[in-house]
Design an enzyme around this catalytic site. Structure first.
Site, PDB file in Angstrom:
ATOM      1  N   ARG A 146      -1.848  26.825   5.409  1.00 37.40           N
ATOM      2  CA  ARG A 146      -2.131  25.399   5.259  1.00 37.40           C
ATOM      3  C   ARG A 146      -1.212  24.607   6.157  1.00 37.40           C
ATOM      4  NH1 ARG A 146      -2.491  23.178  -0.744  1.00 37.40           N
ATOM      5  NH2 ARG A 146      -0.321  23.766  -0.903  1.00 37.40           N
ATOM      6  N   THR A 184      -1.433  18.111   6.977  1.00 42.27           N
ATOM      7  CA  THR A 184      -2.851  17.749   6.751  1.00 42.27           C
ATOM      8  C   THR A 184      -3.495  18.566   5.630  1.00 42.27           C
ATOM      9  OG1 THR A 184      -3.588  19.418   8.317  1.00 42.27           O
ATOM     10  CG2 THR A 184      -3.139  17.215   9.206  1.00 42.27           C
TER      11      THR A 184
HETATM   12  N1  URA Z   1      -1.041  27.418  -3.111  1.00 43.54           N
HETATM   13  C1  URA Z   1      -0.107  27.884  -3.960  1.00 43.54           C
HETATM   14  O1  URA Z   1       0.470  28.944  -3.732  1.00 43.54           O
HETATM   15  N2  URA Z   1       0.211  27.143  -5.047  1.00 43.54           N
HETATM   16  C2  URA Z   1      -0.409  25.988  -5.334  1.00 43.54           C
HETATM   17  O2  URA Z   1      -0.093  25.376  -6.345  1.00 43.54           O
HETATM   18  C3  URA Z   1      -1.403  25.533  -4.437  1.00 43.54           C
HETATM   19  C4  URA Z   1      -1.699  26.259  -3.343  1.00 43.54           C
END
Ligand code: URA
Length: 218
Positions: free
Chosen positions: A113, A117
């Protein structure tokens, strides 16, 4: 039904088996060690897979017990699954699933991620060659924003599998909504639906960062 055909309903199944719920509570606790977290995620992966596969088709084969011949149920050989793990946290669930289904084929999708963003960026992608003849189970412990799950299923659908299911441990309502907007044909299986996401995209109350807790990287 092929995965690319539209479905009638978007289904979410909460697997509320007491063993799953108990283990999930232990997993959530902040003082659960990395070793214990890993072990519990593996165990819960096995239990969740047990529920997700309860409708696998059987065929009957003539076998011989020590006492008599019989027609006995076996898994249909042409319905082998591909488990696709979204790295890295998916690996924790995958280990348990493979204990239960040691001959399942495995695919990997590496997504991270972007911290500002929250968009999912792909860094690795590998599926078995015969995905078009197989049913897919995508696994990731956390369905948070839904961005990774959507990106993973977008990519998998390029290969036209027979069907796709998504399995997680925890889901946020926002993630479920986003995922089913994009992939209404893909059912979600989860052990719990939590309250909401925080501003960093973490599930609350959640369990923290599943990858960090699994690998002790924080
Ligand atoms: N990814 C995670 O590891 N924990 C979260 O709370 C959200 C996305």
């Amino acid at each position: 039904m092929r995965a690319t055909e539209p479905a009638m309903t978007a289904k979410v199944t909460v697997i509320n088996h007491p063993l799953v719920q108990h283990k999930l509570t232990l997993i959530r606790q902040a003082d659960t060690s990395t070793a214990k977290f890993r072990q519990l995620l593996k165990e819960v992966g096995m239990l969740l897979a047990y529920e997700v596969t309860r409708e696998l088709p059987l065929k009957y084969e003539e076998i011989q017990t020590p006492l008599a011949p019989m027609l006995a149920p076996m898994l249909a050989p042409d319905k082998k699954m591909v488990i696709v793990s979204i790295m890295r946290a998916g690996m924790g669930l995958l280990d348990g699933i493979l204990e239960l289904m040691p001959s399942a084929r495995v695919g990997h999708i590496g997504l991270y991620r972007d911290p500002s963003t929250l968009v999912a960026i792909e860094y690795y992608f590998k599926l078995p060659h015969d995905v078009a003849q197989r049913d897919i189970l995508v696994v990731d412990p956390m369905l948070a924003t839904g961005n990774s799950a959507v990106a993973a299923v977008d990519r998998i659908k390029e290969f036209s599998p027979m069907s796709i299911k998504f399995l997680c441990l925890l889901a946020a309502p926002e993630g479920i909504e986003h995922f089913h907007e994009q992939h209404p044909d893909v059912p979600i299986f989860t052990a719990a639906i939590d309250e909401h996401l925080d501003e960093q995209g973490y599930i609350l109350p959640g369990l923290g960062d599943a990858g960090d807790r699994l690998y002790g990287t924080k």
